[in-house]
Design a protein around this motif. Structure first.
Motif, PDB file in Angstrom:
ATOM      1  N   LEU B   5       0.842  -1.199   0.000  1.00 33.30           N
ATOM      2  CA  LEU B   5       0.000   0.000   0.000  1.00 33.30           C
ATOM      3  C   LEU B   5       0.876   1.247   0.000  1.00 33.30           C
ATOM      4  N   ILE B   7       0.845   5.095   0.393  1.00 32.98           N
ATOM      5  CA  ILE B   7       0.055   6.249   0.850  1.00 32.98           C
ATOM      6  C   ILE B   7       0.892   7.507   0.594  1.00 32.98           C
ATOM      7  N   CYS B   9       2.467  11.227   0.454  1.00 36.34           N
ATOM      8  CA  CYS B   9       2.836  12.051   1.611  1.00 36.34           C
ATOM      9  C   CYS B   9       1.690  12.930   2.119  1.00 36.34           C
ATOM     10  N   TYR B  10       1.009  13.612   1.196  1.00 38.53           N
ATOM     11  CA  TYR B  10      -0.002  14.569   1.656  1.00 38.53           C
ATOM     12  C   TYR B  10      -1.236  13.848   2.198  1.00 38.53           C
ATOM     13  N   ASN B  12      -1.027  10.879   3.796  1.00 39.55           N
ATOM     14  CA  ASN B  12      -0.543  10.412   5.097  1.00 39.55           C
ATOM     15  C   ASN B  12      -0.704  11.510   6.151  1.00 39.55           C
ATOM     16  N   GLY B  19      -6.440   7.317   3.356  1.00 40.13           N
ATOM     17  CA  GLY B  19      -5.561   6.145   3.437  1.00 40.13           C
ATOM     18  C   GLY B  19      -6.282   4.975   4.091  1.00 40.13           C
ATOM     19  N   GLN B  39       7.735   5.398   4.394  1.00 37.84           N
ATOM     20  CA  GLN B  39       7.433   6.009   3.094  1.00 37.84           C
ATOM     21  C   GLN B  39       7.557   7.524   3.206  1.00 37.84           C
TER      22      GLN B  39
END
Lengths: 456, 245
Positions: B5, B7, B9-10, B12, B19, B39
């Motif tokens: 999966l 996800i 950055c923004y 997350n 997410g 990540q």
């Protein structure tokens, strides 16, 4: 030198005008869609055109020589200009040889690029642009804001006022019929008294040495047929190999440009009429250099239909002048940096890379991909704003280090949540000028996932 | 099938619920989903700003995180597009080639790889689909209004199966919203105007919820909706597909 962003911001101060400009061009884009839908195998036609142009660009030297030879044997005089200055000098020389002081011109973006009008005017020559839109911007002492619709930024009411001032027309509340008739009368006089006619070239056919000029108003024919001397200016990339290839390009050009099946006039010039002279000036002006740039070579396939401008959501809302270049819009933004990178360094950034331009392009130039590539070059070769550069360089370091990123992510979220509004929405925050930040939730996804795992 | 999966950055940091919906949805579909920790970002903001070279570190982190998976699935078309299209700046090792090949935008993964369109969701609202440019013209999640191809839309295939949903037709089917990553800040005036115009199209066509497969566009539209107090909200398509209302 103002950036595209700054000029776009100024244009956007009048939102009603932006809406009007956007709708006018979107209307043309939709006409183009309808026209293209009516052609079976439209996408195949684009493939063909793209292939023919790729062949031309790979064999340009041979085709140009072939074209020159065939044109000369038809009795056409061929001149070569390596840059704008040479082009203008050649044109002026032809005018002097013919004792010409009055010139009519049909629309030619190349002569705009070479700034031919101011050059000839400085030598005491009268140059009249005879395409209606071109004549309007000429009277207003403005450059074209669009390559096919040069006065698209002007309302009919503005044109009414302009004509009153320059042509002595009566106030008509912007009556298009009346204004067009008055322009026609004014231009007829200019046509009849011209010594020389200058035209552009849409397609120059290597096989025959002839060339084709496409207009809707018939002004190229009118000018040429009423003058003894015809000067046609063309960029080296206007070549197509064979006459049959017109069957591909003429089907694409007008449909892409304005949604018409074909321009009202497709004028074929093959040899001078008895007693007349045709000169062709073949111009490089940076094109060979662009040809040498592998990533940007295909930008020379452009047939100047303007479809990328009509579809571009930025162009429609920022206006042609925001690009500060002879050719505005998406195609201009990949051509102009090759001519003067410093002057045009903001243009490849005037895009969301949405890709609509590449999709409408009749010769399938990958415009948005070339915009991306210019960006990589410009940040290396041109001085960048300190803040922008620093932020991105620091971001690069953080994003390469997951632990540092995790800490920073938490800090930014904390700040968005707890910092006072006046701090977050300060003048430095361009996002927050007209937009809110997202409402920050209690944890990020990482934390949620960790908790879920721990709770089994 | 090992699914990693991704996800962005923004999502997350700012939209964890997107997410969560993505993960729950994939699990509902019976998959073993792994979420590699550590990540950061696919590097798109750097590349689009002209600092592709500087993004290599971020790209390497991505490849390291995901090289072991059969499929890499993420709820953001533009990030996936960046991985597929612009990871060409890395040395093309087997790991890089696999990561590029096996990365899928969520909707495309469900429809194309899993072959499913009905996930048993229900969502009784009037929904407008925002077709994000990188998903549409980049990943070819659907046919584009500029091209004369046969009509299709991956997101619509999924949304049509949602119980109670009313998919509203828009006047401009696939015009850009004006987000464009750092464009939203460096070309602020145009970005905002484009976003406002997109929202107006949804309002004019009676939309209650704007959805899409790329939350960055939705974040931009959401920012405008919240500032201007407009009667619309945004939801990622994963949130709708994961709804049982």
């Amino acid at each position: 030198m103002m950036s595209h962003a700054k000029l776009a911001e100024i244009f956007n101060k009048d939102e009603a005008k932006v809406n009007w400009h956007d709708k006018a061009l979107w209307y043309v884009r939709e006409k183009r869609d309808t026209a293209a839908h009516n052609v079976k195998g439209w996408e195949y036609l684009r493939d063909l055109a793209s292939g023919i142009k790729a062949n031309v660009l790979s064999n340009l030297d041979n085709y140009l020589v072939e074209f020159e030879k065939n044109a000369q044997s038809n009795g056409i005089e061929v001149h070569w200009a390596s840059n704008a200055e040479e082009h203008n000098k050649i044109v002026y020389q032809i005018l002097t040889q013919n004792n010409a002081t009055k010139v009519v011109k049909s629309k030619s973006m190349l002569t705009e690029e070479c700034h031919l009008n101011p050059y000839l005017e400085s030598k005491g020559i009268e140059v009249i642009d005879t395409d209606l839109g071109e004549r309007i911007v000429q009277l207003a002492k403005e450059p074209p804001s669009h390559i096919v619709l040069p006065a698209i930024h002007k309302t009919k009411e503005e044109i009414d006022v302009l004509f009153q001032e320059h042509l002595g027309t009566k106030p008509s509340n912007g009556d298009p019929q009346y204004l067009t008739n008055e322009a026609r009368k004014h231009l007829r006089d200019k046509f009849l008294n011209a010594d020389v006619a200058i035209t552009g070239v849409n397609f120059a056919i290597a096989e025959t040495g002839g060339f084709v000029v496409c207009t809707n108003e018939g002004n190229a024919d009118m000018g040429v047929h009423l003058s003894k001397v015809h000067i046609a200016s063309m960029g080296i990339e206007k070549i197509i190999p064979k006459e049959v290839h017109l069957g591909v390009f003429l089907r694409l050009l007008a449909r892409s440009a304005t949604g018409q099946p074909i321009t009202t006039y497709s004028s074929h010039f093959n040899k001078p009429a008895s007693g007349n002279v045709i000169h062709i000036v073949i111009v490089d002006n940076g094109r060979t250099e662009q040809l040498s740039r592998e990533d940007f070579r295909s930008s020379l396939s452009c047939i100047r239909c303007g479809a990328c401008m009509n579809t571009c959501p930025i162009y429609r809302r920022s206006g042609g002048y925001s690009y500060n270049a002879t050719i505005p819009g998406p195609i201009g933004s990949i051509l102009s940096p090759g001519m003067d990178m410093k002057k045009h360094s903001s243009l490849p950034f005037a895009s969301t890379l949405c890709g609509s331009c590449s999709n409408v392009c009749p010769v399938k130039i990958n415009i948005h991909e070339q915009l991306y590539k210019w960006r990589q070059i410009i940040t290396k070769e041109q001085k960048q704003p300190f803040v922008k550069k620093s932020i991105l360089k620091i971001a690069a370091l953080v994003l390469a280090k997951p632990k540092l990123y995790a800490v920073l992510g938490i800090s930014v979220r904390w700040m968005l949540k707890y910092a006072p509004r006046f701090m977050v929405y300060s003048k430095l925050n361009a996002w927050g000028k007209s937009r809110e930040f997202p409402k920050v939730e209690n944890g990020n996804f990482d934390q949620w996932y960790k908790n879920r795992k721990n709770n089994g | 099938m090992r699914v990693g999966l991704f996800i962005p950055c923004y999502i997350n940091q700012l939209y964890p619920k997107v997410g969560i919906a993505t993960l729950e949805l994939l699990e509902k579909l019976g998959l073993d989903v792994f979420y590699p920790t550590g990540q950061t970002c696919c590097g798109q903001p750097l590349g689009n700003s002209g600092y592709e070279e500087d993004a290599k570190g971020a790209c390497q982190v991505f490849v390291e995180n995901f090289k072991e998976y059969d499929y890499i699935v993420g709820p953001s078309g533009s990030c996936i597009h960046h991985i597929k299209e612009h990871f060409d700046i890395l040395e093309q090792t087997e790991a890089v080639i696999n990561v590029r090949k096996n990365s899928y935008e969520l909707c495309e993964f469900i429809v194309k790889i899993l072959g499913k369109t009905n996930i048993g969701a229900s969502f009784p609202y009037k929904v407008g689909l925002h077709k994000s440019c990188h998903g549409l013209r980049g990943l070819k999640l659907g046919s584009c209004s500029e091209r004369m191809d046969a009509y299709y839309s991956t997101e619509e295939e999924l949304l049509k199966e949602v119980k109670g949903i009313e998919l509203m037709s828009l006047t401009r089917k696939d015009e850009c919203c004006g987000f464009g990553g750092t464009f939203s800040v460096f070309e602020e005036a145009i970005s905002v105007k484009m976003g406002k115009d997109r929202i107006q199209d949804h309002l004019d066509n009676g939309v209650e919820v704007i959805t899409g497969a790329d939350h960055s566009c939705l974040m931009h539209l959401d920012g405008l909706l919240n500032r201007n107090n407009q009667p619309l909200r945004v939801m990622h398509i994963a949130e709708i597909l994961n709804s049982c209302i």
